[in-house]
Design an enzyme around this catalytic site. Structure first.
Site, PDB file in Angstrom:
ATOM      1  N   THR A   1       2.120   3.164  -7.321  1.00 34.35           N
ATOM      2  CA  THR A   1       1.925   3.739  -5.819  1.00 34.35           C
ATOM      3  C   THR A   1       1.890   5.310  -5.846  1.00 34.35           C
ATOM      4  O   THR A   1       0.833   5.502  -7.002  1.00 34.35           O
ATOM      5  CB  THR A   1       3.538   3.548  -5.600  1.00 34.35           C
ATOM      6  OG1 THR A   1       3.989   4.298  -3.970  1.00 34.35           O
ATOM      7  CG2 THR A   1       4.488   4.842  -6.035  1.00 34.35           C
TER       8      THR A   1
ATOM      9  N   VAL B   1       0.570  -1.278   0.082  1.00 29.70           N
ATOM     10  CA  VAL B   1      -0.045  -0.026  -0.154  1.00 29.70           C
ATOM     11  C   VAL B   1       1.430   1.194   0.023  1.00 29.70           C
ATOM     12  O   VAL B   1       1.893   0.862   0.719  1.00 29.70           O
ATOM     13  CB  VAL B   1      -0.677   0.319   1.213  1.00 29.70           C
ATOM     14  CG1 VAL B   1      -1.867   1.193   1.451  1.00 29.70           C
ATOM     15  CG2 VAL B   1      -1.302  -0.970   1.146  1.00 29.70           C
ATOM     16  N   CYS B   2       0.485   2.151  -0.446  1.00 28.69           N
ATOM     17  CA  CYS B   2       1.398   3.325  -0.581  1.00 28.69           C
ATOM     18  C   CYS B   2       2.870   3.288  -1.046  1.00 28.69           C
ATOM     19  O   CYS B   2       3.567   2.315  -1.329  1.00 28.69           O
ATOM     20  CB  CYS B   2       0.905   3.858   0.356  1.00 28.69           C
ATOM     21  SG  CYS B   2       1.642   5.976   0.178  1.00 28.69           S
ATOM     22  N   SER B   3       3.298   3.700  -0.341  1.00 26.41           N
ATOM     23  CA  SER B   3       4.836   3.603   0.558  1.00 26.41           C
ATOM     24  C   SER B   3       5.809   2.266   0.178  1.00 26.41           C
ATOM     25  O   SER B   3       6.748   2.208  -0.004  1.00 26.41           O
ATOM     26  CB  SER B   3       6.205   4.921   0.413  1.00 26.41           C
ATOM     27  OG  SER B   3       5.033   5.007   1.776  1.00 26.41           O
TER      28      SER B   3
END
Length: 302
Positions: free
Chosen positions: A125, A105-107
């Site tokens: 991302t 998730v994300c970074s």
């Protein structure tokens, strides 16, 4: 039993973790057999929002059917941010090599990049980090403006709330989109989908409303879309009149119950045809008496 392991790093975002964790917790409540574990390099984990968490430093045994997810962390730029330990990298690589699914998730995508899992694969991302991900991992194919991307059991998502979309997708792959839609309704979230057409299911695309009666009828149609369904029977199942059902269904989804059923049939027929089935066979498989109606629907959707 499917085990879901969340690999936690310092300064992780709560929603990056809590969103997917809630999806799998809800799936477990439905009897689908999910068990979540939380591991880190040390027991005390500080979140970006200041709420301390406790994690285990011992990894559970993982099999090919289990999931490993890395939530994202706070960092305007990830350079100098958290990195996985060598032992954690080895665990991530080993799980994928055993046939398991790894997600971020994300970074958290940078953790998968550190493990070498983005090389030669499509990924995504958070939009603020896409340029940096592409620069730091030139062998990765970074796709922009996507909620999530899946490539060879490596699933990456855009960040924050899109972690919920990623988790719903993983549930849908294993148990079908109707189950994922049920979980989304329980969480009162919009069952968004991203990616290729197979992820853009009509069962989810028309489930963003909050009408219990319409959801109840959709559940019935989802399961029996290949059968003849009378409006009177659908209305009876929802405990409303035919006129009321039609009005509520159109208000909630933009189409009548019959049109919704036809949309499901068309989507399933398109999948069968893409897999090599003749149009006539696909038409019969989804409930049409012959291919003429299927051809008209395909022409209308073109």
């Amino acid at each position: 039993m499917t085990r879901v392991v969340f690999l936690l790093v310092q300064q992780l975002h709560l929603l990056d973790l809590a969103g997917p964790a809630q999806v799998f917790s809800t799936a477990a409540d439905l009897g689908l057999g999910y068990r979540s574990s939380y591991v880190a390099d040390r027991e005390d984990v500080t979140t970006a929002q200041g709420l301390p968490l406790r994690a285990s430093t011992d990894w559970p045994d993982l099999g090919p059917g289990d999931l490993l997810l890395v939530p994202g962390w706070r960092s305007p730029k990830t350079a100098g941010g958290p990195r996985l330990t060598e032992a954690q990298v080895a665990q991530v690589i080993a799980h994928h090599e055993r046939g398991g699914t790894v997600g971020s998730v994300c970074s958290g995508a940078f953790a998968l990049g550190q493990a070498g899992l983005l090389e030669g694969r499509r990924c995504t991302t958070h939009h603020e980090l896409q340029d940096e991900l592409a620069q730091r991992h030139p062998g990765a194919f970074v796709e922009r403006d996507r909620l999530f991307v899946t490539d060879d059991r490596v699933v990456t998502s855009a960040g924050i709330a899109s972690g919920i979309d990623l988790a719903l997708h993983l549930v849908a792959v294993r148990h079908g989109p109707a189950v994922a839609a049920r979980i989304a309704r329980s969480m009162v979230v919009y069952a968004r989908r991203g990616g290729d057409a197979a992820q853009d299911s009509a069962m989810l695309r028309h489930r963003s409303h909050l009408s219990d009666a319409v959801h109840q009828v959709q559940d019935l149609i989802d399961v029996r879309f290949a059968e003849p369904l009378r409006l009177a029977d659908l209305a009876s199942a929802a405990g409303v009149s035919e006129r009321t059902l039609t009005r509520r269904f159109v208000d909630a989804t933009g189409m009548t119950p019959l049109r919704y059923q036809s949309t499901l049939r068309l989507e399933r027929a398109e999948h069968l045809i893409a897999q090599g089935s003749p149009a006539e066979s696909a038409a019969h498989a989804v409930g049409f008496s012959d291919a003429r109606m299927l051809r008209r629907l395909r022409a209308g959707a073109a």
